[in-house]
Design an enzyme around this catalytic site. Structure first.
Site, PDB file in Angstrom:
ATOM      1  N   HIS A 176       0.804  -1.216   0.000  1.00 33.02           N
ATOM      2  CA  HIS A 176       0.000   0.000   0.000  1.00 33.02           C
ATOM      3  C   HIS A 176       0.841   1.272   0.000  1.00 33.02           C
ATOM      4  O   HIS A 176       0.429   2.286  -0.536  1.00 33.02           O
ATOM      5  CB  HIS A 176      -1.004  -0.020   1.149  1.00 33.02           C
ATOM      6  CG  HIS A 176      -2.142  -0.936   0.860  1.00 33.02           C
ATOM      7  ND1 HIS A 176      -2.215  -2.203   1.373  1.00 33.02           N
ATOM      8  CD2 HIS A 176      -3.210  -0.795   0.043  1.00 33.02           C
ATOM      9  CE1 HIS A 176      -3.292  -2.799   0.902  1.00 33.02           C
ATOM     10  NE2 HIS A 176      -3.917  -1.978   0.095  1.00 33.02           N
ATOM     11  N   ARG A 283     -10.076   4.602  -2.480  1.00 34.10           N
ATOM     12  CA  ARG A 283      -9.611   3.993  -1.220  1.00 34.10           C
ATOM     13  C   ARG A 283      -9.766   5.040  -0.128  1.00 34.10           C
ATOM     14  O   ARG A 283      -9.055   6.053  -0.143  1.00 34.10           O
ATOM     15  CB  ARG A 283      -8.136   3.600  -1.327  1.00 34.10           C
ATOM     16  CG  ARG A 283      -7.829   2.445  -2.240  1.00 34.10           C
ATOM     17  CD  ARG A 283      -6.341   2.080  -2.112  1.00 34.10           C
ATOM     18  NE  ARG A 283      -6.003   0.851  -2.794  1.00 34.10           N
ATOM     19  CZ  ARG A 283      -5.536   0.788  -4.038  1.00 34.10           C
ATOM     20  NH1 ARG A 283      -5.368   1.883  -4.755  1.00 34.10           N
ATOM     21  NH2 ARG A 283      -5.237  -0.377  -4.583  1.00 34.10           N
ATOM     22  N   ARG A 319     -14.949   2.701  -1.592  1.00 29.72           N
ATOM     23  CA  ARG A 319     -14.742   1.478  -0.831  1.00 29.72           C
ATOM     24  C   ARG A 319     -14.752   1.798   0.656  1.00 29.72           C
ATOM     25  O   ARG A 319     -14.100   2.755   1.094  1.00 29.72           O
ATOM     26  CB  ARG A 319     -13.409   0.843  -1.215  1.00 29.72           C
ATOM     27  CG  ARG A 319     -13.196  -0.469  -0.477  1.00 29.72           C
ATOM     28  CD  ARG A 319     -11.965  -1.176  -0.932  1.00 29.72           C
ATOM     29  NE  ARG A 319     -10.774  -0.471  -0.478  1.00 29.72           N
ATOM     30  CZ  ARG A 319      -9.547  -0.859  -0.805  1.00 29.72           C
ATOM     31  NH1 ARG A 319      -9.370  -1.890  -1.595  1.00 29.72           N
ATOM     32  NH2 ARG A 319      -8.497  -0.201  -0.362  1.00 29.72           N
ATOM     33  N   ASN A 439      -4.490  -7.388  -6.359  1.00 30.41           N
ATOM     34  CA  ASN A 439      -3.328  -7.217  -5.471  1.00 30.41           C
ATOM     35  C   ASN A 439      -3.408  -8.210  -4.320  1.00 30.41           C
ATOM     36  O   ASN A 439      -2.431  -8.849  -3.961  1.00 30.41           O
ATOM     37  CB  ASN A 439      -3.283  -5.795  -4.897  1.00 30.41           C
ATOM     38  CG  ASN A 439      -3.272  -4.742  -5.982  1.00 30.41           C
ATOM     39  OD1 ASN A 439      -2.959  -5.056  -7.124  1.00 30.41           O
ATOM     40  ND2 ASN A 439      -3.606  -3.518  -5.644  1.00 30.41           N
ATOM     41  N   ARG A 450       2.225  -9.882  -0.515  1.00 25.70           N
ATOM     42  CA  ARG A 450       2.439  -8.854  -1.541  1.00 25.70           C
ATOM     43  C   ARG A 450       3.504  -7.834  -1.155  1.00 25.70           C
ATOM     44  O   ARG A 450       4.029  -7.110  -1.989  1.00 25.70           O
ATOM     45  CB  ARG A 450       1.106  -8.133  -1.863  1.00 25.70           C
ATOM     46  CG  ARG A 450       0.552  -7.344  -0.707  1.00 25.70           C
ATOM     47  CD  ARG A 450      -0.914  -6.966  -0.932  1.00 25.70           C
ATOM     48  NE  ARG A 450      -1.083  -5.627  -1.469  1.00 25.70           N
ATOM     49  CZ  ARG A 450      -2.263  -5.024  -1.594  1.00 25.70           C
ATOM     50  NH1 ARG A 450      -3.371  -5.650  -1.251  1.00 25.70           N
ATOM     51  NH2 ARG A 450      -2.339  -3.815  -2.068  1.00 25.70           N
ATOM     52  N   CYS A 487      -9.953  -3.779 -10.088  1.00 24.98           N
ATOM     53  CA  CYS A 487      -9.331  -2.552  -9.600  1.00 24.98           C
ATOM     54  C   CYS A 487      -7.961  -2.807  -8.994  1.00 24.98           C
ATOM     55  O   CYS A 487      -7.352  -1.928  -8.416  1.00 24.98           O
ATOM     56  CB  CYS A 487     -10.247  -1.839  -8.601  1.00 24.98           C
ATOM     57  SG  CYS A 487     -10.638  -2.838  -7.172  1.00 24.98           S
TER      58      CYS A 487
HETATM   59  C1  PEP Z   1      -6.613  -5.161  -4.388  1.00 24.75           C
HETATM   60  O1  PEP Z   1      -6.410  -5.904  -3.426  1.00 24.75           O
HETATM   61  O2  PEP Z   1      -6.386  -5.476  -5.564  1.00 24.75           O
HETATM   62  C2  PEP Z   1      -7.147  -3.802  -4.178  1.00 24.75           C
HETATM   63  C3  PEP Z   1      -7.503  -3.031  -5.179  1.00 24.75           C
HETATM   64  O3  PEP Z   1      -7.199  -3.364  -2.894  1.00 24.75           O
HETATM   65  P1  PEP Z   1      -5.925  -2.810  -2.111  1.00 24.75           P
HETATM   66  O4  PEP Z   1      -4.767  -2.727  -3.066  1.00 24.75           O
HETATM   67  O5  PEP Z   1      -6.291  -1.482  -1.548  1.00 24.75           O
HETATM   68  O6  PEP Z   1      -5.730  -3.846  -1.054  1.00 24.75           O
HETATM   69 MG    MG Z   2      -7.189  -5.348  -1.507  1.00 29.13          MG
END
Ligand code: PEP
Ligand code: MG
Length: 564
Positions: A176, A283, A319, A439, A450, A487
């Site tokens: 993030h 977000r 979201r 993600n 990640r 997304c």
């Molecule tokens: C994802 O997990 O792909 C997503 C868009 O949410 P975030 O990256 O904010 O966890």
């Molecule tokens: Mg996510």
């Protein structure tokens, strides 16, 4: 981006004895006061969270810490020592509180010895806050920030100053903090393992966000080459402006929606600047990370309304709060496996006040433009139902007060947990739309954190299992008559576009700056070709084969792209 490095030490606070001049005493005392107030606000927030999560008994530790902070005698003596000994505030805090702590450690009473740990925590928190205050004011010149790890909160904090770029030892490209820096338009290269050891403050370095490389002590020739490449990219971006107002339509007429992901209300104007169809992911954590307490309904409403008004007439998919994982709101009690822990919808369902406040703010914003609500970290149907009940409750309350909102507001679920992918059809029946969060989906499906650079080569967008899962979600949602968006970062990856088109994705939502390039790709191919690509990819067994195939196809079909 070329600039001078500023290396941030992020380990446990280190304190050295530092003399200060008499003229610096007032500023030093102000810093101390500021740090005490900030520490108290942080602890209050942690106290509130802990109470809601594990009950007031466990939260007592934090009450005790707040009491230590309000010990007037202790802090008065610290202030006096700063003035009299002419030593830095953090040094005096360290020295005096350590003495106090020692007395407690030597006590025969076990309770007193236990409390010594609380004193240690308070001491470190206050010192960290004094040091952070100094760090911020040290960024007088623009620098490239080099650090072991950046948290999303650090990224926002540092960006109040002129940060040219970030480079870190730890972290993954979809962490993030990395996503936030992209939103702030600050180049970053993460997961370099030992950049903090190789670079010293003041070194000249280049951070190349396009290729993900860092060059230390570049020669004149290297700087010139990098500048040339930057120029090439800028020229390409200028050329893309010509198609800004055109639809994302293939040569044989298939239209898809292209939307922007945003983190801050200021970014909402990108919707028009980049020629998009709206905001596919807003977000909302940014606001929560910036304020030390939970933002009030009014504060949230103002922010959400600003986004809606900027994006109008296009939609905004908001979201609900997705804290937890690597997005921690102040130093909450840490979990062994935060990504598998208290995160996203789980937090909101456990904290009905926080959830209700946010839902009311979002609903109120829906009176000013098109708002859709999206739920993060859904793992099954029950969570969707419970969240929808909460939404009904928020609607009821607004109705009873005569406050306007969109009665038909759409509610969707993010598909980012494998169990939700398996149940995509069932979840689609309970919602108005689905949005694939690759993600997280990739990290949970492949069991690869990640944000962990040690396993970043295993974090594979083009893993056949990922592609088959995406296909399954799209088929299931369409069968239920619902649209599917994506997304996660994959939606903005030029290499993935043709494949995703061919799999039947309806909407792509991405970091705004990549949108024109994605539109260019879509406008250059036919849907039939994209379907054929997807068909071929589904027969392949390894990520390497898939990537090679997609790269070659993209090069031939859209030769003008600048692919790194
Ligand atoms: C994802 O997990 O792909 C997503 C868009 O949410 P975030 O990256 O904010 O966890
Ligand atoms: Mg996510």
């Amino acid at each position: 981006m070329t600039g001078r490095a500023y290396v941030v030490a992020k380990q446990a606070p280190r304190v050295e004895e530092k003399a200060i001049a008499e003229s610096e005493v007032t500023l030093e005392l102000e810093r101390l006061q500021h740090a005490l107030e900030k520490s108290e606000r942080e602890l209050q927030k942690i106290l509130q969270l802990t109470e809601q999560k594990v009950g007031s008994q466990k939260a007592k530790i934090f009450e005790a810490q707040i009491m230590i902070l309000s010990d007037g005698v202790l802090f008065d003596s610290i202030r006096k020592r700063v003035k009299k000994d002419l030593r830095s505030a953090e040094y005096v805090v360290h020295r005096e509180i350590s003495k106090y702590q020692q007395v407690m450690m030597n006590s025969a009473d076990e309770y007193m010895r236990e409390r010594a740990h609380d004193v240690e925590d308070v001491k470190n928190r206050v010192i960290r806050n004094i040091q952070q205050d100094k760090l911020i004011s040290r960024f007088d010149e623009s620098s490239i920030v080099i650090s072991e790890l950046l948290t999303p909160a650090d990224t926002i904090l540092f960006s109040r100053n002129e940060v040219l770029a970030y480079a870190t030892d730890m972290g993954g490209v979809t962490s993030h903090a990395a996503l936030l820096s992209r939103s702030l338009n600050i180049p970053s290269v993460v997961g370099l393992k030992e950049i903090t050891k190789l670079v010293t403050t003041g070194d000249l370095i280049i951070v190349d966000g396009y290729s993900g490389t860092v060059i230390i002590h570049p020669t004149e020739a290297t700087i010139a080459r990098c500048n040339e490449r930057k120029e090439e990219h800028l020229q390409f971006e200028t050329r893309l402006k010509e198609i800004r107002d055109l639809t994302a339509q293939t040569t044989d007429g298939k239209i898809v929606q292209l939307c922007c992901n945003i983190e801050f209300s200021e970014e909402a104007l990108n919707v028009h600047a980049q020629g998009s169809n709206g905001i596919g992911l807003y977000r909302t954590e940014g606001l929560f990370l910036r304020t030390e307490n939970y933002p009030s309904e009014e504060e949230q409403f103002e922010e959400y309304k600003a986004v809606v008004e900027k994006a109008r007439p296009h939609k905004v998919v908001m979201r609900t709060l997705d804290i937890g994982g690597d997005k921690v709101v102040s130093n909450t009690n840490s979990e062994e496996n935060p990504f598998l822990g208290w995160r996203g919808i789980r937090v909101l369902l456990d904290m009905p006040d926080v959830f209700q406040t946010q839902l009311r703010a979002m609903l109120r914003a829906s009176a000013f433009g098109e708002v859709w609500i999206m739920l993060p970290m859904i793992s099954g149907v029950k969570e969707v139902r419970r969240a929808k009940e909460s939404l009904e409750q928020a609607k009821k309350e607004l109705r009873s007060k005569g406050i306007p909102f969109d009665e038909n507001i759409r509610v969707g679920a993010m598909i980012e947990v494998p169990s939700a992918a398996v149940l995509a059809g069932e979840i689609a029946q309970e919602t108005d739309f689905l949005s694939i969060g690759t993600n997280d989906l990739i990290q949970y499906l492949l069991a690869v954190d990640r944000g962990n650079e040690n396993v970043s080569s295993l974090y594979q967008e083009f893993h056949p299992a990922v592609i088959k899962t995406i296909r399954f979600i799209i088929i299931e949602a369409h069968r239920a008559g619902k649209t599917v968006s994506m997304c996660g970062e994959m939606a903005g990856d030029p290499m993935a576009v043709l494949l995703l088109m061919g799999l039947g994705l309806d909407e792509f939502s991405m970091t705004p700056y990549v949108l024109p390039e994605i539109k260019k790709i879509i406008r250059s191919v036919s849907y039939q070709e994209a379907e054929e690509i997807a068909r071929r990819v589904l027969e392949m067994k390894t990520e390497d084969d898939i990537k090679d195939f997609l790269r070659v196809n993209l090069h031939t079909m859209v030769p003008e792209l600048l692919i790194e």
